[in-house]
Design an enzyme around this catalytic site. Sequence first.
Site, PDB file in Angstrom:
ATOM      1  CG  ASP A 150      -0.095  -0.170   2.534  1.00 36.56           C
ATOM      2  OD1 ASP A 150       1.138  -0.065   2.479  1.00 36.56           O
ATOM      3  OD2 ASP A 150      -0.703  -0.409   3.592  1.00 36.56           O
ATOM      4  CD  GLU A 188       0.682  -6.865   3.181  1.00 38.19           C
ATOM      5  OE1 GLU A 188       0.595  -5.636   3.045  1.00 38.19           O
ATOM      6  OE2 GLU A 188       1.415  -7.398   4.022  1.00 38.19           O
ATOM      7  CD  GLU A 234       0.077   4.345   4.626  1.00 38.94           C
ATOM      8  OE1 GLU A 234      -0.920   4.890   5.166  1.00 38.94           O
ATOM      9  OE2 GLU A 234       1.231   4.753   4.797  1.00 38.94           O
ATOM     10  CG  HIS A 236       5.554   4.023  10.503  1.00 41.99           C
ATOM     11  ND1 HIS A 236       4.827   4.233   9.359  1.00 41.99           N
ATOM     12  CD2 HIS A 236       5.468   2.702  10.752  1.00 41.99           C
ATOM     13  CE1 HIS A 236       4.345   3.078   8.936  1.00 41.99           C
ATOM     14  NE2 HIS A 236       4.710   2.131   9.765  1.00 41.99           N
ATOM     15  NE  ARG A 244       3.227   9.502   4.979  1.00 39.07           N
ATOM     16  CZ  ARG A 244       4.173  10.274   4.492  1.00 39.07           C
ATOM     17  NH1 ARG A 244       3.966  11.554   4.329  1.00 39.07           N
ATOM     18  NH2 ARG A 244       5.339   9.780   4.136  1.00 39.07           N
ATOM     19  CG  HIS A 253       9.831   5.402  10.559  1.00 38.92           C
ATOM     20  ND1 HIS A 253      10.094   6.385   9.655  1.00 38.92           N
ATOM     21  CD2 HIS A 253       9.256   4.395   9.850  1.00 38.92           C
ATOM     22  CE1 HIS A 253       9.700   6.001   8.443  1.00 38.92           C
ATOM     23  NE2 HIS A 253       9.191   4.779   8.542  1.00 38.92           N
TER      24      HIS A 253
HETATM   25  C1  UD1 Z   1       6.258   4.843   4.127  1.00 38.28           C
HETATM   26  C2  UD1 Z   1       4.923   4.388   3.528  1.00 38.28           C
HETATM   27  C3  UD1 Z   1       4.113   3.617   4.568  1.00 38.28           C
HETATM   28  C4  UD1 Z   1       4.923   2.496   5.185  1.00 38.28           C
HETATM   29  C5  UD1 Z   1       6.205   3.075   5.756  1.00 38.28           C
HETATM   30  C6  UD1 Z   1       7.049   1.967   6.306  1.00 38.28           C
HETATM   31  C7  UD1 Z   1       3.798   5.801   1.861  1.00 38.28           C
HETATM   32  C8  UD1 Z   1       2.895   6.933   1.645  1.00 38.28           C
HETATM   33  N1  UD1 Z   1       4.133   5.552   3.132  1.00 38.28           N
HETATM   34  O1  UD1 Z   1       5.983   5.816   5.115  1.00 38.28           O
HETATM   35  O2  UD1 Z   1       2.977   3.066   3.934  1.00 38.28           O
HETATM   36  O3  UD1 Z   1       4.172   1.891   6.210  1.00 38.28           O
HETATM   37  O4  UD1 Z   1       6.915   3.741   4.700  1.00 38.28           O
HETATM   38  O5  UD1 Z   1       8.084   2.431   7.114  1.00 38.28           O
HETATM   39  O6  UD1 Z   1       4.209   5.159   0.937  1.00 38.28           O
HETATM   40  N2  UD1 Z   1      13.538   8.457   5.837  1.00 38.28           N
HETATM   41  C9  UD1 Z   1      14.923   8.414   5.848  1.00 38.28           C
HETATM   42  N3  UD1 Z   1      15.551   7.237   5.569  1.00 38.28           N
HETATM   43  C10 UD1 Z   1      14.872   6.088   5.295  1.00 38.28           C
HETATM   44  C11 UD1 Z   1      13.480   6.130   5.303  1.00 38.28           C
HETATM   45  C12 UD1 Z   1      12.809   7.329   5.556  1.00 38.28           C
HETATM   46  O7  UD1 Z   1      15.571   9.404   6.107  1.00 38.28           O
HETATM   47  O8  UD1 Z   1      15.506   5.058   5.047  1.00 38.28           O
HETATM   48  C13 UD1 Z   1      12.852   9.747   6.103  1.00 38.28           C
HETATM   49  C14 UD1 Z   1      13.021  10.732   4.937  1.00 38.28           C
HETATM   50  O9  UD1 Z   1      13.122  12.017   5.445  1.00 38.28           O
HETATM   51  C15 UD1 Z   1      11.717  10.540   4.159  1.00 38.28           C
HETATM   52  C16 UD1 Z   1      10.753  10.337   5.301  1.00 38.28           C
HETATM   53  O10 UD1 Z   1      11.443   9.524   6.240  1.00 38.28           O
HETATM   54  O11 UD1 Z   1      11.411  11.644   3.339  1.00 38.28           O
HETATM   55  C17 UD1 Z   1       9.421   9.744   4.948  1.00 38.28           C
HETATM   56  O12 UD1 Z   1       9.550   8.590   4.151  1.00 38.28           O
HETATM   57  P1  UD1 Z   1       8.255   8.082   3.286  1.00 38.28           P
HETATM   58  O13 UD1 Z   1       8.585   6.820   2.600  1.00 38.28           O
HETATM   59  O14 UD1 Z   1       7.754   9.200   2.457  1.00 38.28           O
HETATM   60  O15 UD1 Z   1       7.162   7.846   4.374  1.00 38.28           O
HETATM   61  P2  UD1 Z   1       7.071   6.863   5.594  1.00 38.28           P
HETATM   62  O16 UD1 Z   1       6.425   7.626   6.688  1.00 38.28           O
HETATM   63  O17 UD1 Z   1       8.379   6.227   5.825  1.00 38.28           O
HETATM   64  N1  UDP Z   2      11.560  -3.573  11.384  1.00 39.61           N
HETATM   65  C1  UDP Z   2      12.957  -3.584  11.258  1.00 39.61           C
HETATM   66  N2  UDP Z   2      13.691  -2.719  12.031  1.00 39.61           N
HETATM   67  C2  UDP Z   2      13.108  -1.855  12.912  1.00 39.61           C
HETATM   68  C3  UDP Z   2      11.690  -1.838  13.003  1.00 39.61           C
HETATM   69  C4  UDP Z   2      10.949  -2.702  12.210  1.00 39.61           C
HETATM   70  O1  UDP Z   2      13.515  -4.350  10.478  1.00 39.61           O
HETATM   71  O2  UDP Z   2      13.834  -1.098  13.583  1.00 39.61           O
HETATM   72  C5  UDP Z   2      10.775  -4.482  10.517  1.00 39.61           C
HETATM   73  C6  UDP Z   2       9.684  -5.293  11.193  1.00 39.61           C
HETATM   74  O3  UDP Z   2      10.171  -6.550  11.632  1.00 39.61           O
HETATM   75  C7  UDP Z   2       8.617  -5.416  10.108  1.00 39.61           C
HETATM   76  C8  UDP Z   2       8.803  -4.172   9.251  1.00 39.61           C
HETATM   77  O4  UDP Z   2      10.084  -3.648   9.600  1.00 39.61           O
HETATM   78  O5  UDP Z   2       8.869  -6.539   9.275  1.00 39.61           O
HETATM   79  C9  UDP Z   2       7.720  -3.159   9.536  1.00 39.61           C
HETATM   80  O6  UDP Z   2       8.026  -1.961   8.890  1.00 39.61           O
HETATM   81  P1  UDP Z   2       7.264  -0.604   9.209  1.00 39.61           P
HETATM   82  O7  UDP Z   2       6.752  -0.646  10.599  1.00 39.61           O
HETATM   83  O8  UDP Z   2       8.208   0.496   8.849  1.00 39.61           O
HETATM   84  O9  UDP Z   2       6.100  -0.572   8.146  1.00 39.61           O
HETATM   85  P2  UDP Z   2       4.621  -1.192   8.101  1.00 39.61           P
HETATM   86  O10 UDP Z   2       4.733  -2.654   8.338  1.00 39.61           O
HETATM   87  O11 UDP Z   2       3.811  -0.479   9.124  1.00 39.61           O
HETATM   88  O12 UDP Z   2       4.163  -0.853   6.726  1.00 39.61           O
END
Ligand code: UD1
Ligand code: UDP
Length: 369
Positions: free
Chosen positions: A96, A118, A132, A211, A213, A243
């Site tokens: 998603d 999924e 999502e 994490h 939104r 996160h």
């Molecule tokens: C995204 C997904 C969410 C998923 C989540 C898992 C969308 C809209 N959201 O949310 O569905 O559950 O990932 O974690 O697709 N950042 C870093 N390094 C990283 C990752 C993130 O610095 O490795 C920071 C950056 O500033 C980035 C921000 O996090 O711009 C947000 O990342 P983004 O993928 O847009 O949204 P998530 O909240 O991570």
């Molecule tokens: N996870 C990880 N390191 C962490 C926290 C979570 O590897 O510090 C793994 C966790 O085991 C799970 C996945 O990340 O498999 C979940 O990711 P996240 O919570 O970012 O996204 P969501 O599942 O809510 O989309």
Amino acid sequence: MKKILVVFGTRPEAIKMAPLVKELKKESSFIVKVCVTAQHREMLDQVLSFFKIKPDFDLNLMQPNQNLNQLSGRIFTEIDIVLENFKPDIVLVHGDTTTSSIVAMASFYREIKVGHVEAGLRTYNRQAPFPEEINRQITGRIADFHFAPTEASAKNLLAEKVSEKAIFVTGNTVIDALLWGIKNVNENNVDIEKLQQVINSTKKLIVVTGHRRESFGEKFKSFCEALKELSQREDVQIIYPVHLNPNVQKTVHQILKNNTNVHLIDPLNYEAFIWLLNKSYLIITDSGGIQEEAPSLKKPVLVTRNVTERQEAVESGVVKLVGTSKEVIVSQAVKLLENKEVYSKMISKENPYGNGTASSKIVEILKSF
Ligand code: UD1
Ligand code: UDP
């Protein structure tokens, strides 16, 4: 030979697509390439490294505190070049995220078939999870193959008039990843060594992540305040890998920094994280993937959301939706810390998300088309 392009961009997609990539690559009748949008960067790379996946295409798109429309624009532009050059017969996307829905749309515009891994999870509430829920519905409208993890998710798709022939109940690949991961944990991993120094085995360990939104702002503050209150108990220790989203980092550090009983650490590599989950007494999270993993590890989860697309876990008892009110989170956690009967009841059922065979089922289905 059938050309398959597997595309993902964030940490959870990578974890859940990794076992499928491994399984697909065993098939000599497929040419399989992996493309990462790198919607996440560090958190994605941690997963790629553990599962030893080297992407064929890395779009390297993440920007700090990214705007979803601008991210979507960059994905559309860059994935199109990969589609044009590789000309896949089928593109596989997951779940998603913005990566999934935009890549599904871009593939559709090029008349390439889409497989959705999924598929079918729904809240039917467009605000939660945001964005999502709608990302998943969009991908569901586009997909030609729907790999639903459970019967309940398949039913959602049937109710939306998706053809029965296009829906396959496979279990969730997250369990394939978890079972492989647990077998391959190396305790000499630097992150695990650091955790070993921090964990106090005389206390009950609460592992926390968050994490979403839709919770940013007051709800997220209230969640952090609940952790602050729980951390005052002598019998618990909280470890929270935070996160990297700056909106999460800011609030968590404002409320919980300098608290000696809450260890705020960087996101853990998957190997160390599942090791940590295994050591935990209780998990407090809003993560989707963790709700699916916890039943296999027999750990109760308090989910800090009001609605869920993972109703199976709630029905099996292992997950309790507690919302984001400080009082409710604290009282539910205290119940689990103090009442053994409530605790044991929560972890008594089988995992409704499968038994580790989802990826091989998906490969068999793809082979037959
Ligand atoms: C995204 C997904 C969410 C998923 C989540 C898992 C969308 C809209 N959201 O949310 O569905 O559950 O990932 O974690 O697709 N950042 C870093 N390094 C990283 C990752 C993130 O610095 O490795 C920071 C950056 O500033 C980035 C921000 O996090 O711009 C947000 O990342 P983004 O993928 O847009 O949204 P998530 O909240 O991570
Ligand atoms: N996870 C990880 N390191 C962490 C926290 C979570 O590897 O510090 C793994 C966790 O085991 C799970 C996945 O990340 O498999 C979940 O990711 P996240 O919570 O970012 O996204 P969501 O599942 O809510 O989309």
